[in-house]
Design a protein around this motif. Sequence first.
Motif, PDB file in Angstrom:
ATOM      1  N   VAL A  83     113.495 -18.791  57.880  1.00 12.79           N
ATOM      2  CA  VAL A  83     113.219 -17.620  58.721  1.00 12.79           C
ATOM      3  C   VAL A  83     113.196 -16.361  57.850  1.00 12.79           C
ATOM      4  N   VAL A  84     114.210 -16.225  56.992  1.00  9.61           N
ATOM      5  CA  VAL A  84     114.313 -15.061  56.109  1.00  9.61           C
ATOM      6  C   VAL A  84     113.099 -14.973  55.190  1.00  9.61           C
ATOM      7  N   LEU A  85     112.732 -16.084  54.565  1.00 10.73           N
ATOM      8  CA  LEU A  85     111.607 -16.088  53.627  1.00 10.73           C
ATOM      9  C   LEU A  85     110.286 -15.815  54.325  1.00 10.73           C
ATOM     10  N   ASN A  86     110.129 -16.331  55.537  1.00 11.22           N
ATOM     11  CA  ASN A  86     108.910 -16.108  56.317  1.00 11.22           C
ATOM     12  C   ASN A  86     108.711 -14.618  56.598  1.00 11.22           C
ATOM     13  N   LEU A  87     109.769 -13.966  57.075  1.00  8.66           N
ATOM     14  CA  LEU A  87     109.680 -12.540  57.389  1.00  8.66           C
ATOM     15  C   LEU A  87     109.585 -11.694  56.119  1.00  8.66           C
ATOM     16  N   LEU A  88     110.327 -12.094  55.082  1.00  6.10           N
ATOM     17  CA  LEU A  88     110.306 -11.343  53.826  1.00  6.10           C
ATOM     18  C   LEU A  88     108.919 -11.334  53.189  1.00  6.10           C
ATOM     19  N   ALA A  89     108.205 -12.439  53.274  1.00  2.78           N
ATOM     20  CA  ALA A  89     106.871 -12.532  52.670  1.00  2.78           C
ATOM     21  C   ALA A  89     105.956 -11.445  53.218  1.00  2.78           C
ATOM     22  N   GLY A  90     106.156 -11.071  54.479  1.00  2.65           N
ATOM     23  CA  GLY A  90     105.364  -9.987  55.068  1.00  2.65           C
ATOM     24  C   GLY A  90     105.991  -8.625  54.858  1.00  2.65           C
ATOM     25  N   SER A  91     107.324  -8.532  55.001  1.00  7.19           N
ATOM     26  CA  SER A  91     107.984  -7.226  54.969  1.00  7.19           C
ATOM     27  C   SER A  91     107.955  -6.573  53.589  1.00  7.19           C
ATOM     28  N   LEU A  92     108.038  -7.375  52.522  1.00  2.26           N
ATOM     29  CA  LEU A  92     108.009  -6.800  51.180  1.00  2.26           C
ATOM     30  C   LEU A  92     106.663  -6.144  50.892  1.00  2.26           C
ATOM     31  N   VAL A  93     105.595  -6.811  51.314  1.00  2.00           N
ATOM     32  CA  VAL A  93     104.251  -6.248  51.139  1.00  2.00           C
ATOM     33  C   VAL A  93     104.086  -4.997  51.992  1.00  2.00           C
ATOM     34  N   GLY A  94     104.553  -5.059  53.246  1.00  3.89           N
ATOM     35  CA  GLY A  94     104.443  -3.918  54.151  1.00  3.89           C
ATOM     36  C   GLY A  94     105.212  -2.714  53.646  1.00  3.89           C
ATOM     37  N   ALA A  95     106.429  -2.935  53.123  1.00  7.31           N
ATOM     38  CA  ALA A  95     107.248  -1.834  52.618  1.00  7.31           C
ATOM     39  C   ALA A  95     106.612  -1.188  51.389  1.00  7.31           C
ATOM     40  N   TRP A  96     106.103  -2.016  50.463  1.00  7.66           N
ATOM     41  CA  TRP A  96     105.476  -1.488  49.251  1.00  7.66           C
ATOM     42  C   TRP A  96     104.236  -0.668  49.594  1.00  7.66           C
ATOM     43  N   TRP A  97     103.416  -1.202  50.498  1.00  3.87           N
ATOM     44  CA  TRP A  97     102.172  -0.518  50.885  1.00  3.87           C
ATOM     45  C   TRP A  97     102.462   0.802  51.598  1.00  3.87           C
ATOM     46  N   ALA A  98     103.393   0.779  52.562  1.00  3.12           N
ATOM     47  CA  ALA A  98     103.676   1.975  53.362  1.00  3.12           C
ATOM     48  C   ALA A  98     104.339   3.068  52.532  1.00  3.12           C
ATOM     49  N   ALA A  99     105.291   2.703  51.668  1.00  2.15           N
ATOM     50  CA  ALA A  99     105.962   3.707  50.840  1.00  2.15           C
ATOM     51  C   ALA A  99     104.966   4.354  49.877  1.00  2.15           C
ATOM     52  N   GLY A 100     104.050   3.562  49.336  1.00  2.00           N
ATOM     53  CA  GLY A 100     103.041   4.105  48.435  1.00  2.00           C
ATOM     54  C   GLY A 100     102.141   5.121  49.116  1.00  2.00           C
ATOM     55  N   HIS A 101     101.818   4.874  50.375  1.00  2.00           N
ATOM     56  CA  HIS A 101     100.976   5.816  51.112  1.00  2.00           C
ATOM     57  C   HIS A 101     101.769   7.027  51.602  1.00  2.00           C
ATOM     58  N   ALA A 102     103.060   6.834  51.913  1.00  2.00           N
ATOM     59  CA  ALA A 102     103.884   7.935  52.429  1.00  2.00           C
ATOM     60  C   ALA A 102     104.009   9.061  51.410  1.00  2.00           C
ATOM     61  N   ILE A 103     104.127   8.709  50.122  1.00  2.00           N
ATOM     62  CA  ILE A 103     104.313   9.750  49.107  1.00  2.00           C
ATOM     63  C   ILE A 103     103.023  10.528  48.852  1.00  2.00           C
TER      64      ILE A 103
END
Length: 269
Positions: A83-103
């Motif tokens: 469960v953790v790995l399934n959600l992490l596979a998406g959340s890590l990409v989402g966090a990296w993408w969103a933080a890059g655009h936020a700045i």
Amino acid sequence: MSTSAHTRNGQGFVAGSLIGTLGGLIGLGGAEFRLPVLVGLFRLGTLEAVILNKAMSLVVVAAALLFRGATITPDVLANHLDVVLNLLAGSLVGAWWAAGHAIKLSPQWLNRIVMALLVGLSLLILWDAWAGLHEGSAPLFEAGPARIVAGLIAGFGIGMVAALLGVAGGELLIPTIVLLYGLDIKLAGSLSLMVSLPTMIVGFVRYSRANAFAVLKHERPLGVSMAVGSILGAAVGGLMLGLVPTRLLLGLLGAILLISAVKTFQHAH
């Protein structure tokens, strides 16, 4: 340190304690509520507040994971690593993408996006209070490709929200784990922390490239005071669990978050 600085740090400790206690009562870290306080009360810029909030969230989540170790043992968590790995596979990409655009966003657009996300979270909390989302249910999908894809999509969205608000994302992760995988609410709380910690670290690393990252040095006393207060408050809230009806508390907190988000970020500079 000046008297005004001591007063400001004291206010941070009290605010962190209150938010942590309320968060502990419903099983959340309270970062969603810290963000409007950082912008509205302490007058930080939105991006600076998000970065400082993320730093505090990292500390609070790490502490919460340790506190919950006695209740949900590591071997139980290990049984649900899929469960953790399934959600992490998406959340890590989402966090990296969103933080890059936020700045790269203008302050005006960042304010609008943050306000929209906080309003969305407040409505989710209010719906939870009305529908009893935390009471559990059968999984939406049986184990298989459909559930994996749903987990990836949900994780990506949650990672984006966590990065843009500087939060752990528990209010989204816990119901996702309960509904999507049909797991117990207490187990879902610990699993959500396992997803949150690496997700926040990825967003934090991405934000380190922004000039606003200097807020961690300039506002270190405030951040430390608020983080300590949040941890103590979360511990107290956890001990008081069950004293206040969860639905009543969720409804109250949802309304407070809705009002504070609109008032704070509608006029933020």
